[in-house]
Motif scaffolding. Structure first.
Motif, PDB file in Angstrom:
ATOM      1  N   MET A  40       0.819  -1.205   0.000  1.00 10.16           N
ATOM      2  CA  MET A  40       0.000   0.000   0.000  1.00 10.16           C
ATOM      3  C   MET A  40       0.863   1.269   0.000  1.00 10.16           C
ATOM      4  SD  MET A  40      -3.054  -1.008  -0.250  1.00 10.16           S
ATOM      5  CE  MET A  40      -3.837   0.563   0.048  1.00 10.16           C
ATOM      6  N   LYS A  41       1.980   1.222   0.711  1.00 20.87           N
ATOM      7  CA  LYS A  41       2.867   2.380   0.706  1.00 20.87           C
ATOM      8  C   LYS A  41       3.457   2.605  -0.682  1.00 20.87           C
ATOM      9  CE  LYS A  41       4.185   1.977   5.564  1.00 20.87           C
ATOM     10  NZ  LYS A  41       5.302   1.731   6.526  1.00 20.87           N
ATOM     11  N   ALA A  42       3.861   1.530  -1.354  1.00 20.91           N
ATOM     12  CA  ALA A  42       4.437   1.666  -2.691  1.00 20.91           C
ATOM     13  C   ALA A  42       3.407   2.209  -3.680  1.00 20.91           C
ATOM     14  CB  ALA A  42       4.977   0.316  -3.163  1.00 20.91           C
ATOM     15  N   VAL A  43       2.192   1.667  -3.631  1.00 19.54           N
ATOM     16  CA  VAL A  43       1.142   2.130  -4.546  1.00 19.54           C
ATOM     17  C   VAL A  43       0.762   3.572  -4.231  1.00 19.54           C
ATOM     18  CG1 VAL A  43      -1.247   1.759  -5.274  1.00 19.54           C
ATOM     19  CG2 VAL A  43       0.272  -0.193  -4.949  1.00 19.54           C
ATOM     20  N   GLY A  44       0.707   3.923  -2.948  1.00 16.27           N
ATOM     21  CA  GLY A  44       0.385   5.292  -2.582  1.00 16.27           C
ATOM     22  C   GLY A  44       1.429   6.279  -3.080  1.00 16.27           C
ATOM     23  N   ALA A  45       2.712   5.932  -2.943  1.00 14.55           N
ATOM     24  CA  ALA A  45       3.765   6.813  -3.447  1.00 14.55           C
ATOM     25  C   ALA A  45       3.692   6.944  -4.961  1.00 14.55           C
ATOM     26  CB  ALA A  45       5.132   6.275  -3.025  1.00 14.55           C
ATOM     27  N   LEU A  46       3.405   5.834  -5.653  1.00 18.92           N
ATOM     28  CA  LEU A  46       3.308   5.883  -7.117  1.00 18.92           C
ATOM     29  C   LEU A  46       2.155   6.782  -7.550  1.00 18.92           C
ATOM     30  CD1 LEU A  46       3.810   2.833  -9.406  1.00 18.92           C
ATOM     31  CD2 LEU A  46       2.000   4.448  -9.902  1.00 18.92           C
ATOM     32  N   LEU A  47       0.990   6.647  -6.888  1.00 21.31           N
ATOM     33  CA  LEU A  47      -0.157   7.477  -7.250  1.00 21.31           C
ATOM     34  C   LEU A  47       0.107   8.951  -6.954  1.00 21.31           C
ATOM     35  CD1 LEU A  47      -3.133   5.254  -6.020  1.00 21.31           C
ATOM     36  CD2 LEU A  47      -2.338   5.609  -8.366  1.00 21.31           C
ATOM     37  N   LEU A  48       0.761   9.227  -5.827  1.00 27.77           N
ATOM     38  CA  LEU A  48       1.037  10.617  -5.463  1.00 27.77           C
ATOM     39  C   LEU A  48       1.954  11.281  -6.484  1.00 27.77           C
ATOM     40  CD1 LEU A  48       0.830  12.956  -3.457  1.00 27.77           C
ATOM     41  CD2 LEU A  48       2.756  11.946  -2.204  1.00 27.77           C
TER      42      LEU A  48
END
Length: 265
Positions: A1-9
């Motif tokens: 979730m942290k990786a996907v959140g950083a990618l989306l941001l």
């Protein structure tokens, strides 16, 4: 979730600057105005940079933003991947893995920079095959796909020394064998450079092949130092001087077995 959140941001932030990103990516493309579609010689030929379809600008902006998000957020998702794998590694394996990651990322970026530097020459040579009197339309999507492939191929080719050193540290190949491959490696690297840079100018091919050859020789030097260290630290171990095809000595001296302890009731 942290990786996907950083990618989306990062993707959302890059979407606000997608025009600047597209301009940076298509800068090596030799485009020209409609009044000068064909030059007097092959070196002066250019093409019309175009987008096909009503939805092409939106899909192009989305693709560029996602690509920028994946690249810019790579430290976060690479760290998350490392944090997932790290508990299964020993302390020495963690140390070597961090060293390889520290060397692999700059080498990949160096290969990507070389690819971006070679792109203008590649584009001009390919456009030079345009017949006289014809107009060459240059879709931005096709050029971005070509640029992405070249960046990935060049970046992975610059990872060759890291891969060879990793095999050497794992004991799969020795420095003597790597040095013995130098003729075939130089020939393969030159052939790869000739295919990756379809230019009639031999200077472009040399500018790509020379760094890879230097990196290969550097990998041989690192592997040679590692083999010397391994021999120096392993001379006192049993069977240290044996070849890979020789059997290690076994101690077959009988050892008396002690009486078993009595089990309490």
């Amino acid at each position: 979730m942290k990786a996907v959140g950083a990618l989306l941001l990062v993707t959302v932030v890059a979407a606000f600057f997608y025009k600047d990103l597209i301009g940076f990516l298509i800068d090596p493309l030799p485009g020209c105005a409609p009044g000068g579609l064909v030059g007097e010689n092959d070196a002066e030929r250019c093409g019309v940079i175009s987008l096909n379809g009503l939805l092409s600008p939106f899909s192009l902006a989305l693709k560029v933003a996602i690509t920028a998000g994946v690249v810019a957020a790579s430290p976060v998702w690479l760290y998350q991947l490392w944090a997932f794998v790290a508990p299964a590694l020993h302390r020495s394996e963690k140390k070597y893995t961090l060293v390889f990651l520290g060397a692999g990322i700059p080498l990949f970026l160096l290969g990507a920079a070389v690819a971006y530097r070679v792109l203008p020459t590649t584009a001009r040579v390919l456009i030079a095959f345009t017949p006289d009197g014809a107009t060459n339309l240059l879709p931005v999507d096709d050029f971005l796909n070509l640029a992405t492939r070249m960046v990935v191929v060049f970046g992975l080719s610059f990872e060759l020394p890291v891969f060879l050193v990793l095999l050497n540290f794992a004991g799969a190949i020795s420095a003597r064998r790597m040095i013995g491959w130098w003729r075939g490696m130089f020939l393969s690297i030159t052939a790869f450079a000739a295919l990756a840079t379809p230019s009639t100018d031999p200077l472009s091919m040399v500018l790509l092949a020379a760094p890879i050859c230097v990196l290969y020789l550097s990998a041989c030097a690192v592997a040679w130092c590692n083999d010397r260290r391994r021999r120096r630290t392993g001379d006192g171990e049993p069977g240290a001087g044996l070849r890979d095809t020789e059997a290690s000595p076994l101690d077959l001296t009988p050892v008396p077995v002690a009486a078993p302890d009595r089990i309490a009731e």
